[in-house]
Design a protein around this motif. Structure first.
Motif, PDB file in Angstrom:
ATOM      1  N   LEU A 167       0.857  -1.188   0.000  1.00  0.00           N
ATOM      2  CA  LEU A 167       0.000   0.000   0.000  1.00  0.00           C
ATOM      3  C   LEU A 167       0.889   1.232   0.000  1.00  0.00           C
ATOM      4  O   LEU A 167       1.888   1.286   0.719  1.00  0.00           O
ATOM      5  N   ASP A 168       0.511   2.213  -0.810  1.00  0.00           N
ATOM      6  CA  ASP A 168       1.332   3.418  -0.917  1.00  0.00           C
ATOM      7  C   ASP A 168       0.470   4.654  -0.710  1.00  0.00           C
ATOM      8  O   ASP A 168      -0.755   4.610  -0.835  1.00  0.00           O
ATOM      9  N   SER A 169       1.133   5.751  -0.427  1.00  0.00           N
ATOM     10  CA  SER A 169       0.428   7.015  -0.238  1.00  0.00           C
ATOM     11  C   SER A 169       0.029   7.593  -1.595  1.00  0.00           C
ATOM     12  O   SER A 169       0.423   7.098  -2.647  1.00  0.00           O
ATOM     13  N   GLU A 170      -0.726   8.666  -1.560  1.00  0.00           N
ATOM     14  CA  GLU A 170      -1.151   9.303  -2.806  1.00  0.00           C
ATOM     15  C   GLU A 170       0.029   9.851  -3.599  1.00  0.00           C
ATOM     16  O   GLU A 170      -0.059  10.059  -4.814  1.00  0.00           O
TER      17      GLU A 170
ATOM     18  N   ASP B  16      -1.234   0.767 -20.673  1.00  0.00           N
ATOM     19  CA  ASP B  16      -1.533   2.013 -21.388  1.00  0.00           C
ATOM     20  C   ASP B  16      -2.784   2.706 -20.863  1.00  0.00           C
ATOM     21  O   ASP B  16      -2.871   3.937 -20.859  1.00  0.00           O
ATOM     22  N   ASP B  17      -3.769   1.907 -20.387  1.00  0.00           N
ATOM     23  CA  ASP B  17      -4.977   2.541 -19.862  1.00  0.00           C
ATOM     24  C   ASP B  17      -4.694   3.272 -18.554  1.00  0.00           C
ATOM     25  O   ASP B  17      -5.340   4.287 -18.251  1.00  0.00           O
ATOM     26  N   LYS B  18      -3.723   2.796 -17.774  1.00  0.00           N
ATOM     27  CA  LYS B  18      -3.343   3.498 -16.546  1.00  0.00           C
ATOM     28  C   LYS B  18      -2.680   4.838 -16.873  1.00  0.00           C
ATOM     29  O   LYS B  18      -2.889   5.839 -16.181  1.00  0.00           O
TER      30      LYS B  18
ATOM     31  N   GLY C 294      -1.945   8.325 -14.105  1.00  0.00           N
ATOM     32  CA  GLY C 294      -1.047   8.494 -15.245  1.00  0.00           C
ATOM     33  C   GLY C 294      -0.067   9.635 -15.035  1.00  0.00           C
ATOM     34  O   GLY C 294       1.135   9.495 -15.276  1.00  0.00           O
ATOM     35  N   ALA C 295      -0.575  10.762 -14.568  1.00  0.00           N
ATOM     36  CA  ALA C 295       0.281  11.926 -14.326  1.00  0.00           C
ATOM     37  C   ALA C 295       1.276  11.659 -13.200  1.00  0.00           C
ATOM     38  O   ALA C 295       2.451  12.047 -13.292  1.00  0.00           O
ATOM     39  N   LYS C 296       0.814  10.992 -12.151  1.00  0.00           N
ATOM     40  CA  LYS C 296       1.698  10.703 -11.012  1.00  0.00           C
ATOM     41  C   LYS C 296       2.830   9.767 -11.421  1.00  0.00           C
ATOM     42  O   LYS C 296       3.995   9.976 -11.056  1.00  0.00           O
TER      43      LYS C 296
ATOM     44  N   LEU D  10       8.557   8.651 -12.771  1.00  0.00           N
ATOM     45  CA  LEU D  10       9.564   8.018 -13.622  1.00  0.00           C
ATOM     46  C   LEU D  10      10.544   9.042 -14.177  1.00  0.00           C
ATOM     47  O   LEU D  10      11.735   8.754 -14.319  1.00  0.00           O
ATOM     48  N   GLU D  11      10.067  10.238 -14.470  1.00  0.00           N
ATOM     49  CA  GLU D  11      10.961  11.290 -14.945  1.00  0.00           C
ATOM     50  C   GLU D  11      11.955  11.674 -13.857  1.00  0.00           C
ATOM     51  O   GLU D  11      13.144  11.894 -14.136  1.00  0.00           O
ATOM     52  N   ARG D  12      11.486  11.764 -12.613  1.00  0.00           N
ATOM     53  CA  ARG D  12      12.385  12.099 -11.501  1.00  0.00           C
ATOM     54  C   ARG D  12      13.448  11.028 -11.310  1.00  0.00           C
ATOM     55  O   ARG D  12      14.590  11.324 -10.971  1.00  0.00           O
ATOM     56  N   CYS D  13      13.057   9.777 -11.504  1.00  0.00           N
ATOM     57  CA  CYS D  13      13.973   8.651 -11.285  1.00  0.00           C
ATOM     58  C   CYS D  13      14.804   8.324 -12.521  1.00  0.00           C
ATOM     59  O   CYS D  13      15.632   7.412 -12.483  1.00  0.00           O
TER      60      CYS D  13
END
Length: 209
Positions: free
Chosen positions: A64-67, A88-90, A97-99, A104-107
């Motif tokens: 389980l993860d936070s928002e 792709d639907d996610k 999708g935005a999160k 991934l860009e940060r990492c």
């Protein structure tokens, strides 16, 4: 087309990229993520499958993860993920999708999108049994109730085409990964502490690793 690969799968290019047996120390890890909203916990249920196709390591974890997906970011950093496969639907969904894209860009992890059908778990048990051999008996306790992780594993196996090479069947090693069993460092903390080599480092001894 003689060889095909991706940032998380360089298994067919070791002889081109690495000079010798001791050179392939920083092997790439491909990760697949399946995420769903958990209304009861007011957060996200994240399932992860990961594979090092060079060392033949395969594993799953779910949590389980936070928002803000802080645990997912820490896990990607800890695994040294080079590529992340997501449905792709996610990625079309406005919130998750935005999160995921921002994370991934940060990492500095490459995003690869796959069809939702690739996450079907119909064949996952038999696929894992063939890939893991005797180690398959350790999977049920890790997989029990972890539907997202098993869906991610099904997709990753298809994406990496692991079932296509009969010679590797039975040679994969199962690696359990407890997301809550490690210190959680995000991508910014890892760069600040200089724990791992960064692209452009002139000296391989500049990092702790």
């Amino acid at each position: 087309l003689v060889k095909r690969g991706s940032p998380g799968n360089l298994e067919g290019f070791e002889d081109v990229i690495f000079d010798g047996p001791g050179e392939a120390q920083d092997t790439p890890t491909a990760v697949c993520v399946q995420i769903s909203n958990d209304a009861q916990a007011e957060g996200w249920r994240v399932g992860i499958a990961y594979c090092d196709n060079t060392l033949k390591h395969l594993g799953v974890t779910e949590f389980l993860d936070s928002e803000h997906l802080n645990t997912l970011e820490a896990v990607l950093v800890r695994l040294g993920a080079k590529e992340c496969v997501v449905a792709d639907d996610k990625m079309r969904a406005p919130v998750e999708g935005a999160k995921i894209r921002d994370l991934l860009e940060r990492c500095d992890v490459v995003l690869t999108e796959r069809k939702r059908a690739d996450f079907n778990t119909k064949d996952i048990d038999q696929d894992l049994e063939r890939l893991l051999g005797e180690q398959h008996k350790f999977v049920p306790q890790q997989a029990e109730g972890n539907k997202n992780a098993m869906a991610a594993a099904a997709c990753l196996i298809k994406y990496l085409e692991l079932m296509a090479d009969d010679e590797t069947h039975g040679k994969f090693k199962f690696r359990a990964f407890a997301a809550d069993g490690h210190m959680k460092l995000d991508s910014a903390a890892m760069r600040a502490l200089n724990l791992l080599p960064q692209p452009g480092d002139a000296n391989k001894n500049m990092s702790v690793y």
